[in-house]
Design a protein around this motif. Structure first.
Motif, PDB file in Angstrom:
ATOM      1  N   ASP A  91      34.590  34.108 -22.104  1.00 46.62           N
ATOM      2  CA  ASP A  91      33.788  33.182 -21.298  1.00 46.62           C
ATOM      3  C   ASP A  91      32.409  33.743 -20.962  1.00 46.62           C
ATOM      4  O   ASP A  91      31.813  33.374 -19.961  1.00 46.62           O
ATOM      5  CB  ASP A  91      34.538  32.799 -20.025  1.00 46.62           C
ATOM      6  N   THR A  94      29.824  31.084 -20.092  1.00 39.87           N
ATOM      7  CA  THR A  94      30.025  30.501 -18.757  1.00 39.87           C
ATOM      8  C   THR A  94      29.556  31.462 -17.683  1.00 39.87           C
ATOM      9  O   THR A  94      28.863  31.059 -16.740  1.00 39.87           O
ATOM     10  CB  THR A  94      31.512  30.146 -18.542  1.00 39.87           C
ATOM     11  N   ARG A  95      29.886  32.727 -17.821  1.00 35.78           N
ATOM     12  CA  ARG A  95      29.439  33.728 -16.849  1.00 35.78           C
ATOM     13  C   ARG A  95      27.916  33.819 -16.827  1.00 35.78           C
ATOM     14  O   ARG A  95      27.315  33.954 -15.762  1.00 35.78           O
ATOM     15  CB  ARG A  95      30.031  35.092 -17.184  1.00 35.78           C
ATOM     16  N   LEU A  98      26.547  30.769 -14.926  1.00 36.43           N
ATOM     17  CA  LEU A  98      26.771  30.886 -13.484  1.00 36.43           C
ATOM     18  C   LEU A  98      25.841  31.900 -12.843  1.00 36.43           C
ATOM     19  O   LEU A  98      25.301  31.653 -11.763  1.00 36.43           O
ATOM     20  CB  LEU A  98      28.232  31.232 -13.194  1.00 36.43           C
TER      21      LEU A  98
END
Length: 116
Positions: A91, A94-95, A98
Protein backbone atom coordinates in the motif's frame (compact mmCIF):
# COMPACT_ATOMS: atom_id res chain seq x y z
CA UNK A 1 4.16 -10.74 -13.10
CA UNK A 2 2.35 -8.43 -10.70
CA UNK A 3 1.61 -4.88 -11.76
CA UNK A 4 3.78 -2.57 -9.66
CA UNK A 5 2.88 0.70 -11.42
CA UNK A 6 2.01 3.69 -9.28
CA UNK A 7 0.28 6.77 -10.64
CA UNK A 8 -0.76 9.35 -8.04
CA UNK A 9 -2.45 12.63 -8.98
CA UNK A 10 -3.65 15.20 -6.47
CA UNK A 11 -4.81 18.82 -6.56
CA UNK A 12 -5.32 21.14 -3.60
CA UNK A 13 -6.20 24.84 -3.62
CA UNK A 14 -4.14 26.96 -1.24
CA UNK A 15 -5.09 30.60 -0.69
CA UNK A 16 -1.50 31.86 -0.66
CA UNK A 17 0.95 33.29 -3.16
CA UNK A 18 2.67 30.67 -5.34
CA UNK A 19 6.11 31.87 -4.18
CA UNK A 20 5.21 31.28 -0.54
CA UNK A 21 3.99 27.77 -1.38
CA UNK A 22 7.11 27.07 -3.46
CA UNK A 23 9.39 28.08 -0.59
CA UNK A 24 8.02 25.14 1.42
CA UNK A 25 9.44 22.70 -1.15
CA UNK A 26 12.95 23.96 -0.36
CA UNK A 27 12.59 22.97 3.30
CA UNK A 28 14.42 19.64 3.22
CA UNK A 29 13.29 18.63 6.72
CA UNK A 30 9.65 19.16 5.72
CA UNK A 31 10.12 17.26 2.45
CA UNK A 32 11.85 14.38 4.26
CA UNK A 33 8.88 14.09 6.63
CA UNK A 34 6.39 14.13 3.76
CA UNK A 35 8.30 11.66 1.59
CA UNK A 36 10.46 9.49 3.89
CA UNK A 37 10.01 6.48 1.59
CA UNK A 38 11.78 8.02 -1.42
CA UNK A 39 15.04 9.80 -2.09
CA UNK A 40 14.61 12.82 -4.34
CA UNK A 41 16.96 14.24 -6.93
CA UNK A 42 15.96 17.45 -8.68
CA UNK A 43 15.52 17.03 -12.42
CA UNK A 44 13.85 20.36 -13.15
CA UNK A 45 13.51 23.33 -10.86
CA UNK A 46 10.72 25.45 -12.33
CA UNK A 47 11.09 28.23 -9.76
CA UNK A 48 7.76 29.57 -8.55
CA UNK A 49 5.98 27.02 -10.78
CA UNK A 50 7.29 24.03 -8.84
CA UNK A 51 9.83 21.25 -9.00
CA UNK A 52 10.28 17.82 -10.53
CA UNK A 53 12.41 15.03 -9.08
CA UNK A 54 13.49 11.53 -9.94
CA UNK A 55 12.77 9.27 -7.01
CA UNK A 56 14.31 6.04 -5.75
CA UNK A 57 13.59 3.96 -2.68
CA UNK A 58 10.21 2.29 -2.18
CA UNK A 59 9.13 3.81 -5.51
CA UNK A 60 11.35 4.34 -8.54
CA UNK A 61 10.16 6.94 -11.03
CA UNK A 62 9.39 10.64 -11.03
CA UNK A 63 7.54 13.01 -8.74
CA UNK A 64 6.42 16.59 -9.25
CA UNK A 65 4.76 19.45 -7.44
CA UNK A 66 3.38 21.98 -9.91
CA UNK A 67 2.04 25.28 -8.57
CA UNK A 68 -0.61 26.86 -10.78
CA UNK A 69 -1.64 30.45 -9.93
CA UNK A 70 -5.40 30.67 -9.43
CA UNK A 71 -7.17 33.86 -8.39
CA UNK A 72 -5.49 35.04 -5.17
CA UNK A 73 -3.88 31.68 -4.46
CA UNK A 74 -2.74 28.58 -6.29
CA UNK A 75 -3.70 25.03 -7.13
CA UNK A 76 -0.96 22.72 -5.93
CA UNK A 77 -0.76 19.71 -8.25
CA UNK A 78 1.17 16.67 -7.03
CA UNK A 79 2.17 13.71 -9.18
CA UNK A 80 4.01 10.48 -8.49
CA UNK A 81 4.61 8.07 -11.36
CA UNK A 82 6.73 4.98 -11.09
CA UNK A 83 6.98 1.42 -9.90
CA UNK A 84 6.68 0.00 -6.40
CA UNK A 85 9.89 -1.78 -5.44
CA UNK A 86 9.95 -5.29 -3.97
CA UNK A 87 10.83 -4.10 -0.43
CA UNK A 88 7.98 -1.55 -0.40
CA UNK A 89 4.69 -2.23 1.35
CA UNK A 90 1.86 -3.16 -1.01
CA UNK A 91 0.00 0.00 0.00
CA UNK A 92 2.93 2.37 -0.58
CA UNK A 93 0.82 4.50 -2.95
CA UNK A 94 -1.96 4.88 -0.36
CA UNK A 95 0.57 5.77 2.33
CA UNK A 96 2.13 8.30 -0.03
CA UNK A 97 -1.24 9.95 -0.70
CA UNK A 98 -2.13 10.10 3.00
CA UNK A 99 1.22 11.66 3.95
CA UNK A 100 0.90 14.20 1.13
CA UNK A 101 -2.69 15.15 2.00
CA UNK A 102 -1.75 15.59 5.67
CA UNK A 103 1.24 17.76 4.66
CA UNK A 104 -0.48 19.92 2.04
CA UNK A 105 -3.51 20.51 4.28
CA UNK A 106 -1.18 21.41 7.16
CA UNK A 107 0.54 23.88 4.84
CA UNK A 108 -2.83 25.19 3.69
CA UNK A 109 -4.04 25.70 7.27
CA UNK A 110 -0.81 27.44 8.27
CA UNK A 111 -0.67 29.77 5.25
CA UNK A 112 -4.38 30.55 5.36
CA UNK A 113 -4.28 30.87 9.16
CA UNK A 114 -7.14 28.39 9.55
CA UNK A 115 -6.20 27.20 13.01
CA UNK A 116 -9.07 25.92 15.11
Amino acid sequence: MKDTRIDVVDETFVDAAPGVIRAQLDDQAWADQVWPHVRREVVRDRGVKGIRWTVTGQVVGEMEVWIEPWWEGAVVHHYLRGHRQPMAPRDVATRHVLRWKRAVHGLKDRLEDNSL
